[in-house]
Design an enzyme around this catalytic site. Structure first.
Site, short mmCIF file in Angstrom:
data_model
loop_
_atom_site.label_atom_id
_atom_site.label_comp_id
_atom_site.label_asym_id
_atom_site.label_seq_id
_atom_site.Cartn_x
_atom_site.Cartn_y
_atom_site.Cartn_z
N SER A 1 -81.09 41.10 -6.48
CA SER A 1 -82.46 41.34 -6.05
C SER A 1 -82.47 41.72 -4.56
O SER A 1 -81.80 42.66 -4.16
CB SER A 1 -83.32 40.12 -6.35
OG SER A 1 -84.68 40.43 -6.26
N ASP B 1 -87.12 44.80 -16.79
CA ASP B 1 -87.52 44.13 -15.55
C ASP B 1 -88.88 44.66 -15.12
O ASP B 1 -89.04 45.82 -14.78
CB ASP B 1 -86.47 44.43 -14.46
CG ASP B 1 -86.69 43.61 -13.20
OD1 ASP B 1 -87.82 43.15 -12.97
OD2 ASP B 1 -85.73 43.45 -12.44
N HIS C 1 -85.57 40.51 -15.10
CA HIS C 1 -85.10 40.39 -13.72
C HIS C 1 -83.98 39.36 -13.56
O HIS C 1 -83.12 39.52 -12.70
CB HIS C 1 -86.29 40.00 -12.83
CG HIS C 1 -85.99 40.06 -11.36
ND1 HIS C 1 -85.80 41.24 -10.68
CD2 HIS C 1 -85.85 39.08 -10.44
CE1 HIS C 1 -85.57 40.99 -9.41
NE2 HIS C 1 -85.59 39.68 -9.23
#
Length: 312
Positions: A167, A225, A254
């Protein structure tokens, strides 16, 4: 002949009021800008204090350590976990994203360890047991560089050193890889893999930086996601130089692409880097549900530092 005295102007009430007023406005502007910058950093990193609710404790063979960082003449510590694997195992630097400290990252670190990696994972300053207040782009870059130096000492062989960013950590991984690549161009050193996952941030300029990376890049992203659309990783893939590989995991979101795409990850590691990992399936981990926010327009996301800002 008269002599001009600047104090004569100051003695005039109107001039005094205007001058003092301008000074107050300047001070307020400076204070306001500082407050806005702090708020932007808070919105970017959204640090959740304390221990993650799903944290079950540190595995027995994980070693805790503190890495000193010297900035502006002050020494602070970056808290780190070192989880060694088998002898001669590849070593990986794990750079986490926003919100959760290492206690909230253990399930993902464990998955990488199960892949056969020795893992060095850090909490940036302002997270977990690390020193510091609100993180910034500058401080997380400094922390990643210190962690990389530690990894080079833990694993001297550059062919067995890897960087992994999840991320927001993907942007930090890109910056680190670009800096390493710039340095290796000067020293003619060889470096290894940067598996970059969900590489998006606020103003981290990942697209331009990834073009400078002179090492193999694997980008993995869950197709489902809804926080960070897969098209952003596709854009980064287009900007990255060869050799590179894009892995889009069907049905993954995610936080679970590594588990759902377990076999695909292992195949990619073998195909792209020649790594052989065991065939055992990864264990599922239950995470707390989060209310999904509607994606903001790209310009707004960039301005307020939401986790998935458009790469530039």
């Amino acid at each position: 002949m008269s002599i001009y005295n600047p104090l004569d102007l100051w003695r005039r009430p109107v001039i005094r009021r205007v001058t003092i007023g301008a000074g107050v406005v300047t001070v307020l502007a400076v204070v306001g800008c500082a407050a806005i910058q702090t708020r932007e950093r808070e919105l970017t990193f959204r640090v959740v204090p304390g221990t993650a609710s799903w944290y079950s404790g540190l595995p027995a063979d994980v070693q805790e350590m503190d890495l000193p960082v010297v900035a502006d003449g002050v020494t602070q510590n970056v808290h780190a976990w070192w989880w060694p694997a088998a002898e001669h195992a590849p070593a990986l630097l794990y750079l986490h994203g926003a919100r959760w400290n290492l206690t909230g990252q253990l399930f993902r670190i464990q998955q990488l360890h199960e892949f056969g990696f020795s893992v060095l994972a850090i909490d940036y300053r302002g997270f977990g047991k690390s020193d510091g207040d609100v993180p910034s782009e500058k401080t997380v870059y400094e922390d990643a560089a210190v962690a990389w130096k530690q990894l080079t000492e833990l694993e001297p062989d550059p062919n067995r050193r890897f960087i992994y960013g999840h991320s927001l950590g993907g942007a930090i991984a890109i910056d680190l890889a670009a800096r390493i690549s710039d340095e290796s161009a000067k020293t003619k050193a060889t470096w290894s893999w940067v598996p970059v996952k969900l590489l998006l941030t606020q103003t981290f300029d990942s697209v331009d930086k990834i073009a400078r990376v002179k090492m193999p890049v694997l980008i993995a992203h869950g197709e489902e996601d809804r926080y960070v659309p897969a098209r952003f990783s596709e854009r980064l893939y287009e900007a990255a130089p060869e050799p590179k590989k894009l892995l889009l995991v069907k049905g993954a979101s995610h936080n679970d692409s590594m588990r759902i795409g377990n076999g695909e990850y292992k195949a990619a590691l073998h195909e792209f880097f020649g790594l052989t990992v065991d065939e055992s399936p990864l264990q599922a981990v239950s995470l707390p549900r989060r209310k999904l926010r509607s994606p903001a327009p790209a310009a707004e996301r960039s301005a307020i530092g939401i986790e998935a800002a458009t790469p530039r």
